[in-house]
Design a protein around this motif. Structure first.
Motif, PDB file in Angstrom:
ATOM      1  N   LYS A   1      38.938  42.772  46.432  1.00 16.84           N
ATOM      2  CA  LYS A   1      38.765  41.532  46.345  1.00 16.84           C
ATOM      3  C   LYS A   1      37.759  40.951  45.156  1.00 16.84           C
ATOM      4  CE  LYS A   1      35.782  38.467  49.022  1.00 16.84           C
ATOM      5  NZ  LYS A   1      35.278  38.103  50.646  1.00 16.84           N
ATOM      6  N   GLU A   2      36.692  41.796  44.914  1.00 20.05           N
ATOM      7  CA  GLU A   2      35.502  41.427  44.152  1.00 20.05           C
ATOM      8  C   GLU A   2      36.451  41.327  42.610  1.00 20.05           C
ATOM      9  OE1 GLU A   2      32.527  40.549  44.164  1.00 20.05           O
ATOM     10  OE2 GLU A   2      32.870  40.282  46.322  1.00 20.05           O
ATOM     11  N   GLU A   3      37.131  42.371  42.169  1.00 19.91           N
ATOM     12  CA  GLU A   3      37.773  42.372  41.246  1.00 19.91           C
ATOM     13  C   GLU A   3      38.787  41.475  40.770  1.00 19.91           C
ATOM     14  OE1 GLU A   3      41.357  44.931  39.195  1.00 19.91           O
ATOM     15  OE2 GLU A   3      40.738  45.470  41.312  1.00 19.91           O
ATOM     16  N   ILE A   4      39.378  40.977  41.661  1.00 20.17           N
ATOM     17  CA  ILE A   4      40.383  39.939  41.608  1.00 20.17           C
ATOM     18  C   ILE A   4      39.549  38.369  41.322  1.00 20.17           C
ATOM     19  CG2 ILE A   4      42.316  38.561  42.329  1.00 20.17           C
ATOM     20  CD1 ILE A   4      43.001  41.170  44.194  1.00 20.17           C
ATOM     21  N   ALA A   5      38.738  38.459  42.346  1.00 19.83           N
ATOM     22  CA  ALA A   5      37.956  37.158  42.312  1.00 19.83           C
ATOM     23  C   ALA A   5      37.098  36.909  40.947  1.00 19.83           C
ATOM     24  CB  ALA A   5      36.637  37.104  43.574  1.00 19.83           C
ATOM     25  N   ALA A   6      36.361  38.158  40.386  1.00 21.81           N
ATOM     26  CA  ALA A   6      35.763  38.159  39.114  1.00 21.81           C
ATOM     27  C   ALA A   6      36.761  37.636  37.991  1.00 21.81           C
ATOM     28  CB  ALA A   6      35.085  39.302  38.779  1.00 21.81           C
TER      29      ALA A   6
END
Ligand SMILES: NC(=O)c1ccc[n+]([C@@H]2O[C@H](COP(=O)([O-])OP(=O)(O)OC[C@H]3O[C@@H](n4cnc5c(N)ncnc54)[C@H](O)[C@@H]3O)[C@@H](O)[C@H]2O)c1
Ligand SMILES: C[N+](C)(C)CCCC=O
Length: 528
Positions: free
Chosen positions: A122-127
């Motif tokens: 999630k964090e990677e995609i959101a970034a």
């Protein structure tokens, strides 16, 4: 796995509904971003076919994708030509033969795995979404949560997709089979790049279809991650392909004879062209188009909730949201109080680097769009509107952001129904406030638009609330809230905002077809 993968920080507990997720993000402690603004550069190919990233086999035009926060180019890519589009579709056709033969439960397991990987990354995609689109990181996280929830939801439905059994005279019977359509094309807008792709892929794949997806050329980055995730989760090679490009690539897709359906999210003029192209091949279409939605605030409302609803209905994703309530009708008794509070809150919105935890509004998608939005405000002033706050280009203090596409969120007063800003979709952070006196009057005015995507009402009077939403000509209505997105509920428009539905059980209808089988148990009678 993607070598563009960024570092993933510690995960946190997740809630399962859009609004609760948003609440959890707003109230949670700051989490450091996984990349810093001004550093990301996409080096890998952005097309996805045969289960891997590829350069397109043909194509002439080059496109550049930006980081709106800094104005930097973060990716340069070739728009896919007719040959590349055909290769992607042939891949999808091959994968369809395998995927459509799987049971719903088998498909369900793979979709659940894809949802799990999205949660994990999630964090990677959101970034990446935040870097490429400009929306704040906390909003991008909500989008990614809604995305995996969508895949989970359709994974849940996949195992129970079924037809009907009907008893006929003499022991004969009939039954229906719910079958997939074939290769579906998804064409997306730039405001919710990853989420729009999931809203299309979730029901399409659950029903047994294959998909070729074309994101907006402004936001080509994250949908390729989705393609990689599907592969990692175990879909057959070629089931979900990505072709990059603009209008020409989109037209190759829509005109291709092997495409069974087109699901489009974008503007009304493009939607009309898509429908025309699809009509030539008698292909069904889902059209998720623009809007100019009304929010009706009665004087008996809980004022704080109504103010929150108007803010949520206008300023998420820099106002670049299809269902935004950009026409805020306020009953005259509370007009001054409501306006004062909204303006106070709007002035406080923290504009700046979208990857910072306390930023609540990032840059608009690109310079031409920023200029278009500012042009609407200029026109509004010329037509007699009063700018109550914002509405100007904004340069954040941080020098690396000086070439970004920022503006201050705007509230417009002294608005009349026939003014351009009140009639046309602006797709920016611009709220128009319009006073009204009676329920009958406001309904007439609220429905006086070519659009019909969404609408909302704030009141404590429960009968009035239901009466008002029943009278609103809009596909998605909210009572005492606005812009929440539970994936269990269908989403889509009335009038020129389109047709077909995404999310909810309703979407299954748009990605499957019924076959009727009539079974004779006796002898055949003939009149000849
Ligand atoms: N109803 C919804 O769910 C929803 C959601 C998001 C955005 N939108 C709407 O989308 C619009 C903003 O998005 P946009 O600027 O990307 O819209 P757009 O219509 O310009 O482009 C949308 C997509 O269509 C492609 N396209 C453009 N011309 C095409 C053609 N001739 N044939 C095939 N494909 C073509 C684009 O490359 C892009 O991928 C707004 O009107 C907004 O309201 C609607
Ligand atoms: C998730 N929202 C806020 C309901 C937006 C849906 C997609 C519209 O642009």
């Amino acid at each position: 796995a993607s070598s563009a993968r960024l570092m993933v920080p510690n995960s946190r507990p997740l809630l399962h509904f859009g609004f609760q997720v948003l609440r959890s993000c707003l109230s949670s402690a700051a989490m450091s971003p996984v990349a810093s603004t001004g550093t990301f550069r996409q080096v890998l190919p952005l097309n996805y076919r045969s289960g891997t990233r590829v350069e397109p086999a043909d194509g002439r035009d080059k496109e550049e994708a930006y980081e709106p926060a800094t104005g930097r180019v973060i990716a340069t890519f070739t728009c896919s030509g007719e040959k590349e589009v055909d290769l992607a579709i042939q891949n999808a056709k091959t994968a369809f033969k395998i995927w459509s033969q799987k049971s719903g439960m088998e498909r369900s397991r793979i979709l659940l795995e894809a949802a799990r990987i999205i949660r994990e990354r999630k964090e990677e995609i959101a970034a990446m979404e935040s870097i490429n689109n400009g929306k704040s990181i906390f909003e991008a996280r909500v989008d990614i949560d809604i995305s995996w929830q969508c895949l989970e939801y359709y994974a849940g439905l996949a195992g129970s997709l079924a037809g009907q059994h009907v008893q006929l005279p003499g022991g004969s019977f009939g039954y229906t089979r719910r079958e997939p359509l074939g290769v579906c094309v998804g064409i997306g807008a730039w405001n919710y790049p990853f989420q729009i792709a999931c809203w299309k892929a979730g029901p399409a794949l659950a029903c047994g279809n294959a998909m070729v997806y074309k994101p907006s050329p402004f936001t080509p980055i994250t949908v390729v991650l989705l393609a990689e995730i599907f592969t990692e989760a175990g879909v057959p090679t070629g089931l979900f392909n990505v072709v990059q490009g603009g209008a020409a690539t989109g037209e190759f897709l829509c005109r291709h004879p092997d495409v069974a359906k087109v699901s489009f999210t974008g503007s009304v003029p493009t939607g009309s062209k898509i429908m025309e192209m699809a009509a030539k091949g008698i292909k069904p279409v889902t059209l998720e188009l623009g809007g100019k939605s009304p929010l009706i605030i009665f004087s008996d409302c809980v004022l704080e909730n109504a103010v929150n609803g108007a803010m949520m209905g206008n300023f998420l994703t820099q106002g670049e949201v299809c269902c935004n309530a950009t026409r805020v009708f306020v009953q005259r008794e509370i007009l001054d109080k409501f306006t004062e509070e909204v303006v106070k809150r709007t002035k406080k919105i923290k504009i700046g680097d979208p990857l910072l935890e306390d930023t609540r509004m990032g840059p608009l998608i690109n310079k031409p769009h920023l200029e278009k939005v500012l042009g609407f405000i200029q026109k509004g002033k010329e037509q007699g509107m009063k700018v109550l706050c914002g509405g100007e280009a904004y340069i954040p203090g941080d020098s690396k952001l000086k070439n970004g596409f920022y503006m201050s969120p705007c509230v417009l007063g002294n608005c009349k129904d026939d003014m351009t800003c009140v009639k046309e979709e602006i797709f920016g952070p611009v709220m128009s406030i319009l006073p009204f006196d009676t329920e009958e009057e406001v309904l007439e005015r609220a429905n006086n638009t070519i659009y019909g995507l969404a609408g909302g009402v704030f009141t404590r009077d429960i009968q009035r609330a239901h009466r008002v939403v029943a009278a609103l000509q809009a596909g998605m209505c909210f009572i005492n809230n606005y812009n929440i997105s539970p994936v269990e509920l269908p989403f889509g428009g009335y009038k020129r905002s389109g047709f077909g539905r995404e999310n909810g059980e309703a979407a299954i209808e748009y990605y499957s077809q019924l076959k009727t089988v009539c079974v004779e148990m006796g002898d055949v009678e003939s009149v000849f």
